[in-house]
Design a protein around this motif. Structure first.
Motif, PDB file in Angstrom:
ATOM      1  N   GLY A 171       1.033  -1.158  -0.081  1.00  0.00           N
ATOM      2  CA  GLY A 171      -0.085   0.115  -0.140  1.00  0.00           C
ATOM      3  C   GLY A 171       0.859   1.243  -0.189  1.00  0.00           C
ATOM      4  O   GLY A 171       2.005   1.282   0.612  1.00  0.00           O
ATOM      5  N   LEU A 172       0.467   2.033  -0.767  1.00  0.00           N
ATOM      6  CA  LEU A 172       1.363   3.380  -0.822  1.00  0.00           C
ATOM      7  C   LEU A 172       0.161   4.515  -0.251  1.00  0.00           C
ATOM      8  O   LEU A 172      -0.803   4.623  -1.016  1.00  0.00           O
ATOM      9  N   THR A 173       0.677   5.408   0.454  1.00  0.00           N
ATOM     10  CA  THR A 173      -0.166   6.625   0.944  1.00  0.00           C
ATOM     11  C   THR A 173       0.887   7.698   1.413  1.00  0.00           C
ATOM     12  O   THR A 173       2.084   7.632   1.520  1.00  0.00           O
ATOM     13  N   GLY A 174       0.296   8.821   1.614  1.00  0.00           N
ATOM     14  CA  GLY A 174       0.907   9.810   2.382  1.00  0.00           C
ATOM     15  C   GLY A 174      -0.033  11.139   2.106  1.00  0.00           C
ATOM     16  O   GLY A 174      -0.914  11.043   0.968  1.00  0.00           O
ATOM     17  N   SER A 175       0.210  12.126   2.794  1.00  0.00           N
ATOM     18  CA  SER A 175      -0.848  13.195   3.068  1.00  0.00           C
ATOM     19  C   SER A 175      -0.548  14.131   1.890  1.00  0.00           C
ATOM     20  O   SER A 175       0.490  13.948   0.942  1.00  0.00           O
ATOM     21  N   VAL A 176      -1.309  15.215   1.628  1.00  0.00           N
ATOM     22  CA  VAL A 176      -1.305  15.937   0.424  1.00  0.00           C
ATOM     23  C   VAL A 176       0.151  16.813   0.564  1.00  0.00           C
ATOM     24  O   VAL A 176       0.701  17.008   1.474  1.00  0.00           O
ATOM     25  N   GLY A 177       0.758  16.872  -0.686  1.00  0.00           N
ATOM     26  CA  GLY A 177       1.973  17.797  -0.751  1.00  0.00           C
ATOM     27  C   GLY A 177       3.152  16.823  -0.367  1.00  0.00           C
ATOM     28  O   GLY A 177       4.257  17.375  -0.051  1.00  0.00           O
ATOM     29  N   MET A 178       3.177  15.628  -0.131  1.00  0.00           N
ATOM     30  CA  MET A 178       4.373  14.792   0.511  1.00  0.00           C
ATOM     31  C   MET A 178       5.096  14.399  -0.631  1.00  0.00           C
ATOM     32  O   MET A 178       6.438  13.763  -0.329  1.00  0.00           O
ATOM     33  N   GLY A 179       4.652  14.152  -1.807  1.00  0.00           N
ATOM     34  CA  GLY A 179       5.432  13.585  -3.106  1.00  0.00           C
ATOM     35  C   GLY A 179       4.958  11.948  -3.498  1.00  0.00           C
ATOM     36  O   GLY A 179       5.874  11.263  -3.785  1.00  0.00           O
ATOM     37  N   LYS A 180       3.750  11.793  -2.771  1.00  0.00           N
ATOM     38  CA  LYS A 180       3.389  10.341  -3.065  1.00  0.00           C
ATOM     39  C   LYS A 180       3.386  10.102  -4.811  1.00  0.00           C
ATOM     40  O   LYS A 180       3.529   8.940  -4.972  1.00  0.00           O
ATOM     41  N   SER A 181       2.697  10.983  -5.469  1.00  0.00           N
ATOM     42  CA  SER A 181       2.685  10.777  -7.014  1.00  0.00           C
ATOM     43  C   SER A 181       3.983  10.176  -7.540  1.00  0.00           C
ATOM     44  O   SER A 181       4.234   9.652  -8.384  1.00  0.00           O
ATOM     45  N   ALA A 182       5.091  11.211  -6.996  1.00  0.00           N
ATOM     46  CA  ALA A 182       6.440  11.146  -7.848  1.00  0.00           C
ATOM     47  C   ALA A 182       6.824   9.603  -7.078  1.00  0.00           C
ATOM     48  O   ALA A 182       7.573   9.011  -7.823  1.00  0.00           O
ATOM     49  N   THR A 183       6.653   9.154  -5.983  1.00  0.00           N
ATOM     50  CA  THR A 183       7.145   7.906  -5.468  1.00  0.00           C
ATOM     51  C   THR A 183       6.331   6.944  -6.122  1.00  0.00           C
ATOM     52  O   THR A 183       7.102   5.929  -6.478  1.00  0.00           O
ATOM     53  N   ALA A 184       5.209   6.779  -6.578  1.00  0.00           N
ATOM     54  CA  ALA A 184       4.222   5.902  -7.176  1.00  0.00           C
ATOM     55  C   ALA A 184       4.971   5.790  -8.550  1.00  0.00           C
ATOM     56  O   ALA A 184       5.288   4.680  -8.988  1.00  0.00           O
ATOM     57  N   LYS A 185       5.619   6.829  -9.155  1.00  0.00           N
ATOM     58  CA  LYS A 185       6.229   6.884 -10.565  1.00  0.00           C
ATOM     59  C   LYS A 185       7.523   6.132 -10.410  1.00  0.00           C
ATOM     60  O   LYS A 185       8.000   5.385 -11.265  1.00  0.00           O
ATOM     61  N   MET A 186       8.252   6.372  -9.196  1.00  0.00           N
ATOM     62  CA  MET A 186       9.396   5.548  -9.024  1.00  0.00           C
ATOM     63  C   MET A 186       9.138   4.156  -8.904  1.00  0.00           C
ATOM     64  O   MET A 186      10.052   3.501  -9.560  1.00  0.00           O
ATOM     65  N   PHE A 187       8.142   3.669  -8.280  1.00  0.00           N
ATOM     66  CA  PHE A 187       7.858   2.428  -8.290  1.00  0.00           C
ATOM     67  C   PHE A 187       7.561   1.603  -9.880  1.00  0.00           C
ATOM     68  O   PHE A 187       8.134   0.689  -9.886  1.00  0.00           O
ATOM     69  N   ALA A 188       6.876   2.413 -10.392  1.00  0.00           N
ATOM     70  CA  ALA A 188       6.501   1.980 -11.747  1.00  0.00           C
ATOM     71  C   ALA A 188       7.576   2.031 -12.596  1.00  0.00           C
ATOM     72  O   ALA A 188       7.860   1.162 -13.363  1.00  0.00           O
ATOM     73  N   GLU A 189       8.614   3.100 -12.392  1.00  0.00           N
ATOM     74  CA  GLU A 189       9.996   2.882 -13.344  1.00  0.00           C
ATOM     75  C   GLU A 189      10.880   1.738 -12.718  1.00  0.00           C
ATOM     76  O   GLU A 189      11.662   1.389 -13.798  1.00  0.00           O
ATOM     77  N   GLU A 190      10.615   1.017 -11.759  1.00  0.00           N
ATOM     78  CA  GLU A 190      11.252  -0.050 -11.179  1.00  0.00           C
ATOM     79  C   GLU A 190      10.595  -1.292 -11.694  1.00  0.00           C
ATOM     80  O   GLU A 190      10.957  -2.535 -11.373  1.00  0.00           O
TER      81      GLU A 190
END
Length: 199
Positions: free
Chosen positions: A5-24
């Motif tokens: 599960g990936l979560t995080g409050s607004v403005g924490m960089g969750k979308s960028a982190t999700a992209k990093m998982f996808a890039e892996e």
């Protein structure tokens, strides 16, 4: 297959982190993107039936729908009763496809993971975090964002400190993307040997 599960409050960089998982090479399901798709597809007719005048051109008008349900708990529950089962079906289809593809890990990117009990579907949870002053700066820089809107969003979200305390892993985005990417890779190494937690 291990479900993260990936979560995080607004403005924490969750979308960028999700992209990093996808890039892996990890399959990632973005709950917000699923809702956007539903609002242009199968959710349109039931939402129009329940809230007449909130759709146009075959799509849900998010502004109009928001005006009808925000601050109206009863109406919000009616909307959730329509949307949640559709989101759950999309999530199950995503996980089944990821499993079929032989993926060792799949990520469920859910902004309100703890708030909706979504953590029970996961084997481990990653919380994306950053210091409050950085969060505030990032969010207030967004177009159309105001102090009042920012406060309203925060009120609906589990506090960051509580999320971090409940998390299996924390990705800290305050030190730049390279550090965050290293943390993502480290998490993927660790979950390869972790036991599954789902019942």
């Amino acid at each position: 297959m291990f479900i993260l599960g990936l979560t995080g409050s607004v403005g924490m960089g969750k979308s960028a982190t999700a992209k990093m998982f996808a890039e892996e090479g990890v399959p990632v399901s973005d709950a917000d993107a699923v809702v956007h798709r539903l609002y242009e597809g199968e959710a349109v007719a039931p939402i129009e039936a329940a809230f007449p005048g909130t759709t146009a051109g075959g799509k849900v008008d998010r502004m109009k729908l928001g005006e009808r349900v925000i601050g109206q708990p009863e109406e919000m529950r009616r909307l959730e009763a329509i949307v949640h089962p559709l989101v759950a079906a999309a999530r199950d289809a995503f996980l089944a496809a990821a499993e079929r593809s032989g993926a060792p890990v799949a990520v469920l990117d859910i902004p309100l993971l703890y708030e909706t009990g979504g953590d029970t579907l996961c084997d481990a949870v990653v919380v994306v975090s950053a210091p409050p002053e950085m969060q505030r700066e990032r969010v207030l820089a967004r177009p159309g964002m105001t102090e009042a809107k920012f406060t309203a969003i925060l009120v609906k979200q589990t506090p960051d400190a509580e999320k971090r305390a409940r998390a299996d892993f924390v990705v800290d985005t305050s030190q730049g993307f390279d550090v965050a990417r290293a943390q993502v890779r480290d998490i993927l190494v660790k979950v390869a040997t972790m036991p599954k937690r789902r019942s």
